[in-house]
Scaffold this active site. Sequence first.
Site, PDB file in Angstrom:
ATOM      1  N   LYS A 134       0.893  -1.225   0.143  1.00 49.23           N
ATOM      2  CA  LYS A 134       0.042   0.146  -0.008  1.00 49.23           C
ATOM      3  C   LYS A 134       0.873   1.564  -0.028  1.00 49.23           C
ATOM      4  O   LYS A 134       0.298   1.907  -0.963  1.00 49.23           O
ATOM      5  CB  LYS A 134      -0.683   0.009   1.355  1.00 49.23           C
ATOM      6  N   SER A 170       1.722  -9.676  -1.378  1.00 45.85           N
ATOM      7  CA  SER A 170       1.100  -8.481  -0.938  1.00 45.85           C
ATOM      8  C   SER A 170       1.519  -8.029   0.747  1.00 45.85           C
ATOM      9  O   SER A 170       1.560  -6.527   0.945  1.00 45.85           O
ATOM     10  CB  SER A 170       0.098  -8.134  -1.330  1.00 45.85           C
ATOM     11  N   GLU A 225     -10.331   5.747   3.050  1.00 43.37           N
ATOM     12  CA  GLU A 225     -10.689   4.826   3.709  1.00 43.37           C
ATOM     13  C   GLU A 225      -9.761   3.776   4.007  1.00 43.37           C
ATOM     14  O   GLU A 225      -8.664   3.504   3.469  1.00 43.37           O
ATOM     15  CB  GLU A 225     -12.030   4.310   2.057  1.00 43.37           C
TER      16      GLU A 225
HETATM   17  C1  LIG Z   1      -5.520  -3.878   1.305  1.00 44.76           C
HETATM   18  C2  LIG Z   1      -4.965  -5.341   0.821  1.00 44.76           C
HETATM   19  C3  LIG Z   1      -4.874  -6.419  -0.713  1.00 44.76           C
HETATM   20  C4  LIG Z   1      -6.250  -5.571  -1.306  1.00 44.76           C
HETATM   21  O1  LIG Z   1      -5.994  -4.799  -2.148  1.00 44.76           O
HETATM   22  P1  LIG Z   1      -5.670  -4.832  -3.101  1.00 44.76           P
HETATM   23  O2  LIG Z   1      -6.249  -3.645  -3.793  1.00 44.76           O
HETATM   24  O3  LIG Z   1      -6.231  -6.136  -4.167  1.00 44.76           O
HETATM   25  O4  LIG Z   1      -4.240  -5.289  -3.727  1.00 44.76           O
HETATM   26  C5  LIG Z   1      -4.336  -7.256  -0.692  1.00 44.76           C
HETATM   27  N1  LIG Z   1      -3.377  -8.070   0.551  1.00 44.76           N
HETATM   28  C6  LIG Z   1      -2.651  -7.093   1.208  1.00 44.76           C
HETATM   29  C7  LIG Z   1      -1.424  -7.073   2.049  1.00 44.76           C
HETATM   30  C8  LIG Z   1      -3.463  -5.963   1.538  1.00 44.76           C
HETATM   31  O5  LIG Z   1      -3.014  -5.084   2.528  1.00 44.76           O
END
Ligand SMILES: *Cc1c(COP(=O)(O)O)cnc(C)c1O
Length: 416
Positions: free
Chosen positions: A109, A398, A131
């Site tokens: 993020k 992620s 948000e």
């Molecule tokens: C917010 C988040 C997601 C989902 O959001 P995307 O916009 O689909 O990437 C996925 N993995 C993590 C660790 C997140 O914080």
Amino acid sequence: MSGAGGPSHFARIVPIMPVSSPVPDPRGRFGPFGGRYIPETLVRALDQLAEQYAAANRDPSFRAELEELYRNYVGRPSPLYHARRLSRKVGGAQIYLKREDLNHTGSHKINNTLGQALLTMRMGKRRVIAETGAGQHGVATATACAHFGLECVVYMGEEDIRRQRPNVFSMRLLGAEVRPVGSGSRTLRDAINEAMRDWMSSVETTHYCLGSVMGPHPFPVMVRDFQSVIGREAREQCLDQLGRLPDLIVACVGGGSNAGGIFFPFIDDKQVALLGVEAGGRSTRPGDHAAPLNFGRPGILHGSYSYVMQDDDGQTCPVHSISAGLDYPGVGPEHSYWKEIGRASYATASDDEVLEAFDVLARTEGIIAALESSHAVAKAIDEAARRPADQIVLVNLSGRGDKDAAEIARLRGVEF
Ligand SMILES: *Cc1c(COP(=O)(O)O)cnc(C)c1O
């Protein structure tokens, strides 16, 4: 802004346009998807944002400042890691992880929030709203705002506040105000409704730092560009370290920003298969999952035309996921486009499969992944098992899973 949260502020117009390339067009359409379905009051701010973003892209000093932050503040490039023990255990293709969990604040993020914070200052604004679902985008926004001395307000559903406590506390430590949202399902989509409501009355002084590749133009393309640092690095790392591109890339899809970010730089590499993984939840029944690309149909949500979970009247359905960050009924328009043209495919992972993948990764590799990312790990394991040992499966990890420990303990009925 459709759904149970109240009357829609956005017109329900269904655009009819053929799928065509290149995308997006000047109005932010990816084929028939995307665009802008917004009230008058936001048109000027979005035009200004699109102009400033285009100007920033042409300005070498903007790119240089962002790259310096990525390197020395976020800790980029994030490593490309060969998960040898996991690959051996699965007994198929080699699994590699793009370690976005190692970024400052623990997820991808921050790649986006730093870019948008720089733009906020270029626009002469000092107040940022956002948000958040799992709290990762809220923490990343609060972090970027603290770094630049910007005022920060984060809208968060009460249900998400309950299941993601540590992140709520972090946002407050960083000086942000967290505003609980008690309407509707008290989750991410309600938080977006409230943030948009705030923006409509504060747009002159405030930037809305949207956390994924969704919403009205230019957000989908802008957020994808900021996140595409993931795919640019991964592509270079694959060529440097492995001497070739991966056979398959797997990423989880909530709004779609980490998937878009890793997929995009590989879009023209037709030999690289792309697999997005949506939240399969408890079952395939409506309300039990959050998988619009698998079970929804095109419609308008939060200012954009894309796949949405909706009922026969076009009302947004309730959704469910074990992970707060994927608990959203919509998806970014570019993913709808990639699905439509067949460039990417989209599967689901159930809550149970996700918990199992979470455990397997923790115990074979010593990596506690976010529940969101564990969706990608689950499908990557299935895919790797069916492929020969000389193939490469690249997973976008992620985020890290510390934030999920308490919720997992609760689900398992053990003490935290
Ligand atoms: C917010 C988040 C997601 C989902 O959001 P995307 O916009 O689909 O990437 C996925 N993995 C993590 C660790 C997140 O914080």
